[in-house]
Write a protein that holds these residues in place. Structure first.
Motif, PDB file in Angstrom:
ATOM      1  N   LEU A   1      13.564 -13.709  25.493  1.00 33.68           N
ATOM      2  CA  LEU A   1      14.610 -13.702  25.826  1.00 33.68           C
ATOM      3  C   LEU A   1      14.716 -15.572  25.584  1.00 33.68           C
ATOM      4  O   LEU A   1      16.034 -16.194  25.367  1.00 33.68           O
ATOM      5  CB  LEU A   1      14.753 -13.496  27.340  1.00 33.68           C
ATOM      6  N   VAL A   2      13.840 -16.161  26.099  1.00 35.48           N
ATOM      7  CA  VAL A   2      13.846 -17.672  25.946  1.00 35.48           C
ATOM      8  C   VAL A   2      14.157 -17.969  24.526  1.00 35.48           C
ATOM      9  O   VAL A   2      14.977 -19.188  24.181  1.00 35.48           O
ATOM     10  CB  VAL A   2      12.447 -18.301  26.504  1.00 35.48           C
ATOM     11  N   VAL A   3      13.599 -17.513  23.501  1.00 31.69           N
ATOM     12  CA  VAL A   3      13.693 -17.891  22.087  1.00 31.69           C
ATOM     13  C   VAL A   3      15.301 -17.610  21.918  1.00 31.69           C
ATOM     14  O   VAL A   3      15.917 -18.626  21.126  1.00 31.69           O
ATOM     15  CB  VAL A   3      12.798 -17.052  21.304  1.00 31.69           C
ATOM     16  N   PHE A   4      15.931 -16.530  22.159  1.00 35.41           N
ATOM     17  CA  PHE A   4      17.370 -16.315  21.921  1.00 35.41           C
ATOM     18  C   PHE A   4      18.308 -17.242  22.388  1.00 35.41           C
ATOM     19  O   PHE A   4      19.027 -17.653  22.001  1.00 35.41           O
ATOM     20  CB  PHE A   4      17.706 -14.757  22.140  1.00 35.41           C
ATOM     21  N   ALA A   5      17.707 -17.659  23.901  1.00 35.52           N
ATOM     22  CA  ALA A   5      18.563 -18.676  24.596  1.00 35.52           C
ATOM     23  C   ALA A   5      18.649 -19.948  23.720  1.00 35.52           C
ATOM     24  O   ALA A   5      19.538 -20.593  23.724  1.00 35.52           O
ATOM     25  CB  ALA A   5      18.029 -18.623  26.066  1.00 35.52           C
ATOM     26  N   MET A   6      17.374 -20.281  23.372  1.00 36.87           N
ATOM     27  CA  MET A   6      17.427 -21.654  22.544  1.00 36.87           C
ATOM     28  C   MET A   6      18.153 -21.758  21.398  1.00 36.87           C
ATOM     29  O   MET A   6      18.691 -22.777  21.086  1.00 36.87           O
ATOM     30  CB  MET A   6      15.772 -21.875  22.277  1.00 36.87           C
ATOM     31  N   PHE A   7      18.135 -20.340  20.783  1.00 33.95           N
ATOM     32  CA  PHE A   7      18.631 -20.461  19.434  1.00 33.95           C
ATOM     33  C   PHE A   7      20.200 -20.473  19.703  1.00 33.95           C
ATOM     34  O   PHE A   7      21.019 -21.190  18.850  1.00 33.95           O
ATOM     35  CB  PHE A   7      18.341 -19.023  18.855  1.00 33.95           C
TER      36      PHE A   7
END
Length: 185
Positions: free
Chosen positions: A23-29
């Motif tokens: 979820l954090v990776v998608f949010a950062m992307f």
């Protein structure tokens, strides 16, 4: 607690952690994609980064502040690979805030091919960008030049009287880019 139960609890914790990290990776992307338009809006509002308006300002009707003068310097450069001569016809001018001035830039396509150029302005110090008002500017439109053709291009501007008192010099810099390949025929 048995070893099997401990293993299940550990697997649940690991699964939750992996889900949170994904979820954090998608949010950062997503934030990375949103950052450019957000930065442009921020620069438009604050005048930071020296970005100037891309449309004509209205003619100044607030009068001229003859109690102070501002030095406006003009710098030009061409982006790598564009075979043009591009330079201001005057390097520096002194203006009173509110006073309209007209300066010209010279451009010559020194290539054997027709080229379409686009000038991109930047103002320094960046906080002065919102006070530098272009009424007419060659940077508002692309500049098509045939091989070996030259042109004088006009810039009509004024410096807003609201410019902070401590700003005594403004530098307007143009970079000329070759946009031939990106313009539809």
């Amino acid at each position: 607690m048995s070893t099997e139960q401990e293993q299940k609890a550990s697997d649940n914790k690991t699964s939750k952690t992996v889900k949170k990290l994904v979820l954090v990776v998608f949010a950062m992307f997503g934030f990375g994609f949103a950052l450019v338009p957000l930065y442009d809006v921020f620069c438009d509002i604050t005048g930071l980064n020296g970005k100037t308006a891309t449309t004509a300002a209205s003619v100044n009707e607030d009068g001229i502040d003859e109690s102070r003068t501002i030095t406006v310097q003009f710098i030009s450069r061409t982006a790598k690979g564009i075979p043009w001569q591009f330079e201001p016809m005057i390097n520096e001018i002194t203006v009173h805030p509110g006073e309209m001035k007209l300066v010209k830039f010279y451009a010559k396509n020194e290539s054997v091919n027709d080229i379409i150029g686009q000038a991109v302005p930047s103002v320094s110090p960046g906080r002065a960008a919102i006070y530098f008002q272009k009424i007419e500017c060659f940077c508002f439109n692309s500049q098509p030049l045939k091989a070996q053709e030259d042109v004088e291009m006009a810039l009509q501007f004024y410096v807003d009287a609201e410019l902070p008192e401590e700003v005594k010099t403004i530098t307007l810099s143009y970079t000329l880019y070759d946009i031939t390949g990106s313009v539809e025929s």
